[in-house]
Design a protein around this motif. Structure first.
Motif, PDB file in Angstrom:
ATOM      1  N   ARG A  43       0.841  -1.185   0.000  1.00 18.19           N
ATOM      2  CA  ARG A  43       0.000   0.000   0.000  1.00 18.19           C
ATOM      3  C   ARG A  43       0.881   1.242   0.000  1.00 18.19           C
ATOM      4  N   ALA A  44       0.548   2.177  -0.888  1.00 17.38           N
ATOM      5  CA  ALA A  44       1.273   3.445  -0.947  1.00 17.38           C
ATOM      6  C   ALA A  44       0.382   4.475  -1.619  1.00 17.38           C
ATOM      7  N   GLN A  45       0.581   5.728  -1.262  1.00 10.61           N
ATOM      8  CA  GLN A  45      -0.168   6.796  -1.911  1.00 10.61           C
ATOM      9  C   GLN A  45       0.484   7.184  -3.237  1.00 10.61           C
ATOM     10  N   SER A  46       1.794   6.966  -3.357  1.00  8.10           N
ATOM     11  CA  SER A  46       2.486   7.199  -4.618  1.00  8.10           C
ATOM     12  C   SER A  46       3.745   6.351  -4.664  1.00  8.10           C
ATOM     13  N   VAL A  47       4.213   6.099  -5.883  1.00 14.34           N
ATOM     14  CA  VAL A  47       5.449   5.358  -6.102  1.00 14.34           C
ATOM     15  C   VAL A  47       6.315   6.209  -7.020  1.00 14.34           C
ATOM     16  N   THR A  48       7.518   6.541  -6.564  1.00 14.43           N
ATOM     17  CA  THR A  48       8.422   7.361  -7.349  1.00 14.43           C
ATOM     18  C   THR A  48       9.452   6.468  -8.019  1.00 14.43           C
ATOM     19  N   LEU A  49       9.627   6.627  -9.332  1.00 15.26           N
ATOM     20  CA  LEU A  49      10.592   5.862 -10.101  1.00 15.26           C
ATOM     21  C   LEU A  49      11.846   6.719 -10.263  1.00 15.26           C
ATOM     22  N   VAL A  50      13.007   6.147  -9.938  1.00 17.39           N
ATOM     23  CA  VAL A  50      14.262   6.888 -10.028  1.00 17.39           C
ATOM     24  C   VAL A  50      15.242   6.144 -10.926  1.00 17.39           C
ATOM     25  N   ASP A  51      16.209   6.889 -11.479  1.00 22.70           N
ATOM     26  CA  ASP A  51      17.237   6.273 -12.315  1.00 22.70           C
ATOM     27  C   ASP A  51      18.432   5.878 -11.454  1.00 22.70           C
ATOM     28  N   GLY A  52      19.530   5.485 -12.078  1.00 24.36           N
ATOM     29  CA  GLY A  52      20.713   5.037 -11.364  1.00 24.36           C
ATOM     30  C   GLY A  52      21.369   6.117 -10.528  1.00 24.36           C
ATOM     31  N   MET A  53      21.118   7.366 -10.835  1.00 25.07           N
ATOM     32  CA  MET A  53      21.709   8.473 -10.083  1.00 25.07           C
ATOM     33  C   MET A  53      20.730   9.057  -9.071  1.00 25.07           C
ATOM     34  N   ASN A  54      19.643   8.329  -8.771  1.00 22.94           N
ATOM     35  CA  ASN A  54      18.622   8.707  -7.801  1.00 22.94           C
ATOM     36  C   ASN A  54      17.857   9.973  -8.206  1.00 22.94           C
ATOM     37  N   GLN A  55      17.774  10.233  -9.502  1.00 26.04           N
ATOM     38  CA  GLN A  55      16.994  11.355 -10.017  1.00 26.04           C
ATOM     39  C   GLN A  55      15.589  10.847 -10.346  1.00 26.04           C
ATOM     40  N   THR A  56      14.572  11.617 -10.011  1.00 27.92           N
ATOM     41  CA  THR A  56      13.193  11.213 -10.261  1.00 27.92           C
ATOM     42  C   THR A  56      12.929  11.170 -11.761  1.00 27.92           C
ATOM     43  N   VAL A  57      12.406  10.052 -12.228  1.00 26.21           N
ATOM     44  CA  VAL A  57      12.055   9.877 -13.634  1.00 26.21           C
ATOM     45  C   VAL A  57      10.553   9.980 -13.815  1.00 26.21           C
ATOM     46  N   GLY A  58       9.811   9.446 -12.868  1.00 30.18           N
ATOM     47  CA  GLY A  58       8.358   9.485 -12.952  1.00 30.18           C
ATOM     48  C   GLY A  58       7.732   9.134 -11.621  1.00 30.18           C
ATOM     49  N   THR A  59       6.428   9.383 -11.534  1.00 35.51           N
ATOM     50  CA  THR A  59       5.701   9.109 -10.307  1.00 35.51           C
ATOM     51  C   THR A  59       4.333   8.532 -10.639  1.00 35.51           C
ATOM     52  N   PHE A  60       4.022   7.375 -10.047  1.00 42.18           N
ATOM     53  CA  PHE A  60       2.669   6.831 -10.102  1.00 42.18           C
ATOM     54  C   PHE A  60       1.931   7.359  -8.887  1.00 42.18           C
ATOM     55  N   THR A  61       0.747   7.887  -9.106  1.00 41.14           N
ATOM     56  CA  THR A  61      -0.029   8.415  -7.995  1.00 41.14           C
ATOM     57  C   THR A  61      -1.515   8.294  -8.315  1.00 41.14           C
ATOM     58  N   VAL A  62      -2.347   8.636  -7.364  1.00 44.64           N
ATOM     59  CA  VAL A  62      -3.792   8.645  -7.545  1.00 44.64           C
ATOM     60  C   VAL A  62      -4.234  10.100  -7.578  1.00 44.64           C
ATOM     61  N   ALA A  63      -4.992  10.455  -8.605  1.00 42.13           N
ATOM     62  CA  ALA A  63      -5.494  11.820  -8.728  1.00 42.13           C
ATOM     63  C   ALA A  63      -7.006  11.795  -8.586  1.00 42.13           C
ATOM     64  N   PRO A  64      -7.589  12.782  -7.930  1.00 41.99           N
ATOM     65  CA  PRO A  64      -9.048  12.818  -7.820  1.00 41.99           C
ATOM     66  C   PRO A  64      -9.677  13.036  -9.191  1.00 41.99           C
ATOM     67  N   GLU A  65     -10.842  12.485  -9.379  1.00 44.23           N
ATOM     68  CA  GLU A  65     -11.570  12.646 -10.639  1.00 44.23           C
ATOM     69  C   GLU A  65     -12.140  14.058 -10.679  1.00 44.23           C
ATOM     70  N   TRP A  66     -11.719  14.854 -11.623  1.00 45.06           N
ATOM     71  CA  TRP A  66     -12.089  16.270 -11.646  1.00 45.06           C
ATOM     72  C   TRP A  66     -13.529  16.504 -12.055  1.00 45.06           C
ATOM     73  N   GLN A  67     -14.161  15.580 -12.795  1.00 46.22           N
ATOM     74  CA  GLN A  67     -15.530  15.793 -13.246  1.00 46.22           C
ATOM     75  C   GLN A  67     -16.578  15.263 -12.272  1.00 46.22           C
ATOM     76  N   SER A  68     -16.153  14.609 -11.229  1.00 47.34           N
ATOM     77  CA  SER A  68     -17.098  14.037 -10.288  1.00 47.34           C
ATOM     78  C   SER A  68     -17.712  15.150  -9.442  1.00 47.34           C
ATOM     79  N   ALA A  69     -19.032  15.229  -9.426  1.00 51.15           N
ATOM     80  CA  ALA A  69     -19.730  16.304  -8.706  1.00 51.15           C
ATOM     81  C   ALA A  69     -19.552  16.177  -7.196  1.00 51.15           C
ATOM     82  N   ASP A  70     -19.547  14.954  -6.693  1.00 52.08           N
ATOM     83  CA  ASP A  70     -19.441  14.777  -5.247  1.00 52.08           C
ATOM     84  C   ASP A  70     -17.996  14.582  -4.771  1.00 52.08           C
TER      85      ASP A  70
END
Length: 100
Positions: A43-70
């Motif tokens: 379980r995690a709120q986000s997963v950060t992908l890094v390269d060999g030099m520990n630089q951030t390459v990408g991030t998997f995360t959960v974003a709220p649905e912007w069109q949802s009324a509630d």
């Protein structure tokens, strides 16, 4: 003669002793058993992908649905190192217009 006899005796004892310990010695004791237990859930709120030099390459995360009324609903988002969305799954197929 005594010197030759002791060399021959020690050589014989070494060969015989080595051969016997192969069959008589107990099985080696292992510190850990070889059974690997698979993790059932991570379980995690986000997963950060890094390269060999520990630089951030990408991030998997959960974003709220912007069109949802509630405010319910969400989608999975992959963002690049600059924070731009490069892939998403779930939610609406329509995207909100942004100036990025």
């Amino acid at each position: 003669m005594n010197n030759k006899c002791s060399i021959a005796l020690s050589l014989f004892a070494g060969i015989l002793g080595g051969a016997l310990t192969r069959y008589i010695a107990p099985a080696p004791v292992l510190a850990q058993n070889n059974q690997s237990t698979a993790t059932k859930e991570i379980r995690a709120q986000s997963v950060t992908l890094v390269d060999g030099m520990n630089q951030t390459v990408g991030t998997f995360t959960v974003a709220p649905e912007w069109q949802s009324a509630d405010g319910s609903g969400s989608r999975i988002v992959l963002r690049d190192s600059r924070g731009r969305e490069i892939w998403s799954a779930g939610g609406s197929s329509f995207r909100q217009l942004t100036d990025r």
